[in-house]
Design a protein around this motif. Sequence first.
Motif, short mmCIF file in Angstrom:
data_model
loop_
_atom_site.label_atom_id
_atom_site.label_comp_id
_atom_site.label_asym_id
_atom_site.label_seq_id
_atom_site.Cartn_x
_atom_site.Cartn_y
_atom_site.Cartn_z
N LEU A 62 0.83 -1.20 0.00
CA LEU A 62 0.00 0.00 0.00
C LEU A 62 0.87 1.26 0.00
O LEU A 62 0.54 2.25 -0.65
N SER A 63 1.99 1.21 0.69
CA SER A 63 2.90 2.36 0.74
C SER A 63 3.44 2.69 -0.65
O SER A 63 3.55 3.86 -1.02
N TYR A 64 3.79 1.65 -1.41
CA TYR A 64 4.27 1.87 -2.78
C TYR A 64 3.19 2.53 -3.64
O TYR A 64 3.48 3.45 -4.41
N LEU A 65 1.96 2.06 -3.51
CA LEU A 65 0.87 2.64 -4.30
C LEU A 65 0.62 4.09 -3.90
O LEU A 65 0.49 4.97 -4.76
N ASN A 66 0.54 4.35 -2.60
CA ASN A 66 0.31 5.71 -2.12
C ASN A 66 1.41 6.66 -2.58
O ASN A 66 1.15 7.80 -2.97
N GLU A 67 2.65 6.18 -2.52
CA GLU A 67 3.78 7.00 -2.94
C GLU A 67 3.72 7.29 -4.44
O GLU A 67 4.03 8.40 -4.89
N SER A 68 3.31 6.30 -5.20
CA SER A 68 3.19 6.47 -6.65
C SER A 68 2.17 7.55 -7.00
O SER A 68 2.44 8.45 -7.81
#
Length: 212
Positions: A62-68
Amino acid sequence: MKNIVGESFAKVLSFANDFKLSPALSNEKLLAISKSVYKKEYPLLVWKNALNEHSVINGNQLSYLNESVSDISTSFFLFLQGFYKPAQFILRSAIENFIKFLYHSKIGEVGDKRIDRLFVELKKNYLNSNRLIHQSVVDLSNSYSELSLCVHGDNSYISMLEGLSEYPSFDNAKANKYKNESDRSCTAMVFILSISYLHIFFGMHHRLPDAI
């Protein structure tokens, strides 16, 4: 030396205090391109909120998606001001974070693997399991490569602006170049999310699938 630096910094503060985006936004071409770009980016905001509400992916993923998605929003505002190279750099970062999100969900922990290796493994995996998503991963890979040319100083992408006083600015060719890569990247990301989380897509409020 101290006085010179102080004087220079005072000029930077003066520029920041007087900076206005409204003159640039009066340009009809910029407004048209910006609206088109945002139309492609908005569905990612919808997906980010939806996947944060549904507990279907773990914390790291989820962190990767939010950062993207955060990178895409930052990139858009840099683009509006005419900071094309930084906008392209952050857009490339958005693709990299999205690929890490996808790799984490499809294959496993990213670890210290290089982005080119992640692309290779994902393309191979989806080639055997889902040809539609495979093509979207290829599109992201192509966009990432094109943006890397901008970031790493190919002469055709070097900005001729020499000082802060020249911003905000508008360059039609560079703006359209950004639009093309942003559109290709966002379209691929939205398609991947829509196919991967089809059950969430059909469970959204009736207005949201139309936006996607």
